[in-house]
Write an enzyme that holds these catalytic residues in place. Structure first.
Site, PDB file in Angstrom:
ATOM      1  N   TRP A 157      23.509  94.850 -16.859  1.00 18.79           N
ATOM      2  CA  TRP A 157      22.789  93.933 -17.747  1.00 18.79           C
ATOM      3  C   TRP A 157      22.075  94.659 -18.888  1.00 18.79           C
ATOM      4  O   TRP A 157      21.629  94.035 -19.831  1.00 18.79           O
ATOM      5  CB  TRP A 157      21.744  93.135 -16.941  1.00 18.79           C
ATOM      6  N   ASN A 158      21.919  95.984 -18.808  1.00 17.61           N
ATOM      7  CA  ASN A 158      20.980  96.621 -19.748  1.00 17.61           C
ATOM      8  C   ASN A 158      21.516  96.757 -21.176  1.00 17.61           C
ATOM      9  O   ASN A 158      20.735  96.796 -22.114  1.00 17.61           O
ATOM     10  CB  ASN A 158      20.471  97.959 -19.198  1.00 17.61           C
ATOM     11  N   ARG A 166      32.481  99.129 -24.849  1.00 12.99           N
ATOM     12  CA  ARG A 166      32.796 100.529 -24.563  1.00 12.99           C
ATOM     13  C   ARG A 166      33.985 100.611 -23.593  1.00 12.99           C
ATOM     14  O   ARG A 166      34.657 101.626 -23.511  1.00 12.99           O
ATOM     15  CB  ARG A 166      31.548 101.205 -23.980  1.00 12.99           C
ATOM     16  N   LYS A 181      33.902  91.507 -15.688  1.00 13.92           N
ATOM     17  CA  LYS A 181      32.913  90.839 -14.818  1.00 13.92           C
ATOM     18  C   LYS A 181      31.544  91.321 -15.268  1.00 13.92           C
ATOM     19  O   LYS A 181      31.136  92.430 -14.933  1.00 13.92           O
ATOM     20  CB  LYS A 181      33.185  91.223 -13.362  1.00 13.92           C
ATOM     21  N   GLY A 235      27.052 100.915 -13.756  1.00  9.36           N
ATOM     22  CA  GLY A 235      25.971 100.307 -12.986  1.00  9.36           C
ATOM     23  C   GLY A 235      25.335 101.352 -12.097  1.00  9.36           C
ATOM     24  O   GLY A 235      25.419 102.556 -12.374  1.00  9.36           O
ATOM     25  N   SER A 236      24.728 100.893 -11.027  1.00  8.98           N
ATOM     26  CA  SER A 236      23.984 101.816 -10.174  1.00  8.98           C
ATOM     27  C   SER A 236      24.937 102.665  -9.328  1.00  8.98           C
ATOM     28  O   SER A 236      26.062 102.250  -9.027  1.00  8.98           O
ATOM     29  CB  SER A 236      23.060 101.020  -9.256  1.00  8.98           C
ATOM     30  N   GLU A 257      30.460 104.984 -14.522  1.00  4.65           N
ATOM     31  CA  GLU A 257      29.266 105.374 -15.299  1.00  4.65           C
ATOM     32  C   GLU A 257      28.070 104.906 -14.488  1.00  4.65           C
ATOM     33  O   GLU A 257      27.775 103.712 -14.455  1.00  4.65           O
ATOM     34  CB  GLU A 257      29.279 104.698 -16.675  1.00  4.65           C
ATOM     35  N   LEU A 258      27.412 105.839 -13.821  1.00  5.03           N
ATOM     36  CA  LEU A 258      26.414 105.445 -12.814  1.00  5.03           C
ATOM     37  C   LEU A 258      24.989 105.812 -13.250  1.00  5.03           C
ATOM     38  O   LEU A 258      24.732 106.048 -14.418  1.00  5.03           O
ATOM     39  CB  LEU A 258      26.799 106.079 -11.475  1.00  5.03           C
ATOM     40  N   GLU A 388      15.203 106.741 -10.488  1.00  7.12           N
ATOM     41  CA  GLU A 388      15.505 106.279 -11.851  1.00  7.12           C
ATOM     42  C   GLU A 388      14.502 105.174 -12.161  1.00  7.12           C
ATOM     43  O   GLU A 388      14.553 104.090 -11.557  1.00  7.12           O
ATOM     44  CB  GLU A 388      16.949 105.748 -11.893  1.00  7.12           C
ATOM     45  N   SER A 448      23.600 108.751 -28.204  1.00  7.31           N
ATOM     46  CA  SER A 448      24.761 107.863 -28.046  1.00  7.31           C
ATOM     47  C   SER A 448      25.592 107.818 -29.324  1.00  7.31           C
ATOM     48  O   SER A 448      25.043 107.653 -30.413  1.00  7.31           O
ATOM     49  CB  SER A 448      24.292 106.445 -27.725  1.00  7.31           C
TER      50      SER A 448
HETATM   51  P1  NAD Z   1      24.119  97.184 -10.620  1.00  4.31           P
HETATM   52  O1  NAD Z   1      24.871  98.298  -9.971  1.00  4.31           O
HETATM   53  O2  NAD Z   1      23.185  96.399  -9.796  1.00  4.31           O
HETATM   54  O3  NAD Z   1      25.152  96.134 -11.231  1.00  4.31           O
HETATM   55  C1  NAD Z   1      26.179  96.526 -12.105  1.00  4.31           C
HETATM   56  C2  NAD Z   1      27.297  95.497 -12.031  1.00  4.31           C
HETATM   57  O4  NAD Z   1      27.837  95.493 -10.718  1.00  4.31           O
HETATM   58  C3  NAD Z   1      26.871  94.070 -12.306  1.00  4.31           C
HETATM   59  O5  NAD Z   1      27.916  93.407 -12.976  1.00  4.31           O
HETATM   60  C4  NAD Z   1      26.681  93.515 -10.931  1.00  4.31           C
HETATM   61  O6  NAD Z   1      26.825  92.102 -10.882  1.00  4.31           O
HETATM   62  C5  NAD Z   1      27.809  94.191 -10.193  1.00  4.31           C
HETATM   63  N1  NAD Z   1      27.625  94.284  -8.739  1.00  4.31           N
HETATM   64  C6  NAD Z   1      26.478  94.329  -8.034  1.00  4.31           C
HETATM   65  N2  NAD Z   1      26.754  94.435  -6.719  1.00  4.31           N
HETATM   66  C7  NAD Z   1      28.096  94.465  -6.600  1.00  4.31           C
HETATM   67  C8  NAD Z   1      29.002  94.567  -5.502  1.00  4.31           C
HETATM   68  N3  NAD Z   1      28.568  94.676  -4.255  1.00  4.31           N
HETATM   69  N4  NAD Z   1      30.311  94.591  -5.769  1.00  4.31           N
HETATM   70  C9  NAD Z   1      30.768  94.495  -7.033  1.00  4.31           C
HETATM   71  N5  NAD Z   1      29.979  94.398  -8.107  1.00  4.31           N
HETATM   72  C10 NAD Z   1      28.653  94.383  -7.890  1.00  4.31           C
HETATM   73  O7  NAD Z   1      23.414  97.828 -11.882  1.00  4.31           O
HETATM   74  P2  NAD Z   1      22.467  97.103 -12.941  1.00  4.31           P
HETATM   75  O8  NAD Z   1      21.147  96.842 -12.295  1.00  4.31           O
HETATM   76  O9  NAD Z   1      23.173  95.960 -13.589  1.00  4.31           O
HETATM   77  O10 NAD Z   1      22.330  98.245 -14.051  1.00  4.31           O
HETATM   78  C11 NAD Z   1      21.437  99.285 -13.934  1.00  4.31           C
HETATM   79  C12 NAD Z   1      22.125 100.532 -13.458  1.00  4.31           C
HETATM   80  O11 NAD Z   1      23.231 100.815 -14.292  1.00  4.31           O
HETATM   81  C13 NAD Z   1      21.239 101.770 -13.548  1.00  4.31           C
HETATM   82  O12 NAD Z   1      21.406 102.557 -12.400  1.00  4.31           O
HETATM   83  C14 NAD Z   1      21.780 102.493 -14.772  1.00  4.31           C
HETATM   84  O13 NAD Z   1      21.561 103.875 -14.783  1.00  4.31           O
HETATM   85  C15 NAD Z   1      23.213 102.166 -14.698  1.00  4.31           C
HETATM   86  N6  NAD Z   1      23.838 102.335 -16.004  1.00  4.31           N
HETATM   87  C16 NAD Z   1      24.627 103.428 -16.203  1.00  4.31           C
HETATM   88  C17 NAD Z   1      25.193 103.631 -17.438  1.00  4.31           C
HETATM   89  C18 NAD Z   1      26.071 104.829 -17.690  1.00  4.31           C
HETATM   90  O14 NAD Z   1      26.743 104.841 -18.695  1.00  4.31           O
HETATM   91  N7  NAD Z   1      26.105 105.810 -16.820  1.00  4.31           N
HETATM   92  C19 NAD Z   1      24.957 102.728 -18.483  1.00  4.31           C
HETATM   93  C20 NAD Z   1      24.138 101.637 -18.244  1.00  4.31           C
HETATM   94  C21 NAD Z   1      23.582 101.449 -16.985  1.00  4.31           C
END
Ligand code: NAD
Length: 484
Positions: A157-158, A166, A181, A235-236, A257-258, A388, A448
Site C-alpha cells: 500500500w505504501n 515498477r 493484486k 511487501g513484508s 522486494e521485501l 522496520e 530511487s
Molecule cells: P504486506 O506484506 O502486508 O502486503 C503486501 C501485499 O501482500 C499486499 O497486496 C497484501 O494484500 C498481500 N498479502 C498479505 N498477506 C498475504 C498472503 N498471506 N498471501 C498473499 N498475499 C498477501 O506489506 P505491506 O504492509 O502492504 O507493505 C509494507 C511492507 O512492504 C514493508 O515491509 C516494506 O518494507 C515493504 N516494501 C518493500 C519494498 C521494496 O522495494 N523492497 C517497497 C515497498 C514496500
C-alpha cells in the site's frame, strides 16, 4: 474528462479480460481515508475463482502480446506514461484519499510511477541476445531472451502507483501478461491504472487487476496454477517468505522486494547540515512509510549531539495533517494499527534508555497520525534498531570507529538501502562496498530512480526492479545450439 471516478460502481469492480465485473460471490470491502477514518469506497473483493479467471485471461492474451513487435509494445507503454503525467493531479488525489500522503509525496509518486512506463518503453526494444562460438569450435551458441509468461504481481500500500508500474512496466515491455493484486488498503489507485492501460491501448487480458480482501486465497490459487510462471512481490519479508513457499511447489520464478532496515551513517568529517537535509529526505519521504526509509541513524560520537539537535529541529518544524490540506508535509500513517505499533516501538525504546528530543506522543483525535520523532542516545541493543519502523521516527545511535559503524549497519537480517555521509571519497566507497545492502546513497538521501537497479540482499529480497535488470526479471534465456 475524468480518468477515473471513485463513485462509478463499474470501476470499483475487478478488471479481468478487459471487463469490469463483480466478484464471483459479489463480495466487497471498504476502503478508508486514513486522515479521517471515513469510508471512501466499496471495492469488489476477488475470490480464488476470480483469480483463476484472471490467470485464464492473461494466458489467453499471452501469445498475441508476446509476439507483438517490441516497438509497438513500447509505444503503448509510452502512451501510458503520457496519460499518467497528463492526469497527475487526479491520480495524486486518489493516492492522498486512500493512502494518506501529503500532496508533495503523492505528486512525486505519480511522476516516479509514470517514469517506470517511460523507462521500460525504452527498454522494450532492448531484450538483446548474443551469439558466440563454442570453446571447442563444434557449434555456435545462440542465446535469445523470451518473455517468461503469465506474471502475478502483488503490491503493497505504501506506493500504490509506483510499486504497480515498477512491475507492470518491465513485464509488459518483456511481452508478459499480468494479474495485479494490489494491497487491500489501496486498491483504487490500481484500478485507476487499469483505466490508464485501457486508454493507452493495452489489449484485453494483458493487464488484469484483482483487488481482494482474501489475499492468501487468491495468491495460493494463482501460484498453484501451472500457467503462472512468474511472481513479482513487494511487501513484508514475512508474507514474502510464505509466497516463496507457495511458489516453490510449481517452481515459479520469483522477484521479491521485501522489508528494509536502512542504516544512515554520518561520519565526523561530513557536512552536518547536508547530512540533516539528506536525513530528512531519507527518513521523511512518504512520512517514513518507505522500504528504503532511513531506519537507524548511526552517527560518529563527536557529531552525534549536534546532528541529533539539528535533526530534531527540522523534524519538529514539519506540519502534520491530512494530505487534502496543501500545507501538510506529513500525512497520517496508513491505519490506526500502524500508528499504534509505532507508538509501542517508541515506548519500548524510551524504556530501554532513549531520550525523546521531539515528538513521541500519539495524538488524540481522528486520523492515524504520528508526529515526527527523534530519539537520541540509544544503546546498540535498543529494540527499535531491530525493527522496520515504517513511520516518522528517527533513532540515533553513536559509534567511535569505521569498523564499529559498519558492524552496527550490518547487524540486521535486512539489506535493502543504506546511506553514508562523509567528505572522504575513499571512505565513502570503502564503506559502500562493506555494507550489506542492495543500494547505497553517498552524501544523498534520495536514491530511487527507474533507470537504476532497485532491490536488496539478505532477507530484503531477490532480484532487481528498474534499470535493465528489471526487464531481465521477466525474460528467460534460451540457448539454441547450431552449426552453420
Ligand atoms: P504486506 O506484506 O502486508 O502486503 C503486501 C501485499 O501482500 C499486499 O497486496 C497484501 O494484500 C498481500 N498479502 C498479505 N498477506 C498475504 C498472503 N498471506 N498471501 C498473499 N498475499 C498477501 O506489506 P505491506 O504492509 O502492504 O507493505 C509494507 C511492507 O512492504 C514493508 O515491509 C516494506 O518494507 C515493504 N516494501 C518493500 C519494498 C521494496 O522495494 N523492497 C517497497 C515497498 C514496500
Amino acid at each position: 474528462m475524468s480518468l477515473y471516478s471513485i463513485d462509478e460502481p463499474q470501476t470499483s469492480n475487478l478488471y479481468i479480460g478487459g471487463q469490469w465485473r463483480e466478484a464471483s460471490d459479489s463480495a466487497r470491502f471498504d476502503v478508508t481515508d486514513p486522515a479521517t477514518g471515513t469510508i471512501i469506497a466499496s471495492v469488489a473483493s476477488g475470490s480464488a475463482e476470480d483469480a483463476l479467471d484472471a490467470v485464464t485471461a492473461a494466458a489467453d492474451a499471452l501469445e498475441a502480446w508476446s509476439s507483438m513487435a517490441p516497438r509497438q509494445r513500447a509505444e503503448i507503454l509510452r502512451k501510458a506514461y503520457d496519460i499518467m503525467i497528463e492526469n497527475r493531479d487526479e491520480i495524486a488525489n486518489l493516492i492522498i484519499l486512500e493512502g494518506g500522503k501529503s500532496q508533495a509525496d503523492a505528486q512525486g509518486e505519480v511522476t516516479y510511477a509514470a517514469e517506470f512506463f517511460r523507462w521500460f518503453a525504452e527498454e522494450a526494444v532492448r531484450a538483446v541476445g548474443h551469439v558466440q562460438t563454442a570453446p571447442n569450435g563444434d557449434k555456435k551458441i545462440l542465446t535469445i531472451f523470451q518473455p517468461i509468461g503469465v506474471s502475478v504481481l502483488i503490491t503493497p500500500w505504501n506506493f500504490p502507483a509506483a510499486m504497480a508500474t515498477r512491475k507492470m512496466g518491465p513485464a509488459l515491455a518483456a511481452g508478459c501478461t499480468v494479474v495485479l493484486k494490489p494491497a487491500s488498503d489501496t486498491p483504487i489507485t490500481a484500478l485507476a491504472l487499469a483505466r490508464i492501460m485501457e486508454r493507452a491501448g493495452v489489449p484485453a487480458g494483458v493487464v488484469n487487476v484483482l483487488p481482494s480482501r482474501r489475499s492468501g486465497e487468491v495468491a495460493e490459487a494463482m501460484l498453484a496454477d501451472p500457467r503462472t510462471r512468474k511472481l513479482s512481490f513487494t511487501g513484508s519479508t514475512e508474507v514474502g517468505r510464505t509466497l516463496l513457499e507457495l511458489a516453490a511447489r510449481n517452481v515459479i520464478s520469483c522477484s521479491m522486494e521485501l522489508g528494509g532496515n536502512a542504516p544512515f551513517i554520518v561520519f565526523g568529517d561530513a557536512d552536518i547540515d547536508a547530512a540533516v537535509d539528506g536525513a530528512m529526505v531519507a527518513k521523511m519521504r512518504n512520512a517514513g512509510e518507505s522500504c528504503i526509509a532511513a531506519n537507524r541513524f548511526i552517527v560518529e560520537k563527536s557529531v552525534a549531539p549536534q546532528f541529533s539537535r539539528k535533526l530534531a529541529a527540522a523534524m519538529g518544524a514539519l506540519r502534520v495533517g491530512p494530505g487534502q490540506d496543501p500545507t501538510s508535509q506529513v500525512g497520517p500513517m496508513i491505519n490506526d494499527r500502524a500508528a499504534a505499533d509505532i507508538a509501542d516501538m517508541v515506548t519500548a525504546s524510551v524504556a530501554a534508555g532513549a531520550e525523546v528530543l521531539v515528538g513521541g506522543v500519539l495524538p488524540d483525535g481522528p486520523g492515524s497520525f504520528y508526529p515526527p520523532t527523534v530519539l537520541a542516545g540509544l544503546s546498540p541493543d535498543d529494540p527499535i534498531l531491530d525493527v522496520e519502523i515504517f513511520g516518522p521516527v528517527a533513532p540515533v545511535v553513536s559509534f567511535s570507529s569505521e569498523d564499529e559503524a559498519i558492524a552496527l549497519a550490518n547487524a540486521t537480517p535486512f539489506g535493502l538501502a543504506a546511506y553514508v555521509y562523509t567528505s572522504d571519497l575513499a571512505r565513502a566507497l570503502r564503506v559502500s562496498e562493506r555494507i550489506d545492502a542492495g543500494m547505497v546513497g553517498v552524501n544523498r538521501g534520495f536514491i530511487s530512480d527507474p533507470a537504476a537497479p532497485f532491490g536488496g540482499v539478505k532477507q530484503s529480497g531477490l532480484g532487481r526492479e528498474g534499470g535493465h535488470e528489471g526487464l531481465l526479471e521477466f525474460l528467460e534465456a534460451k540457448y539454441i545450439a547450431v552449426d552453420w
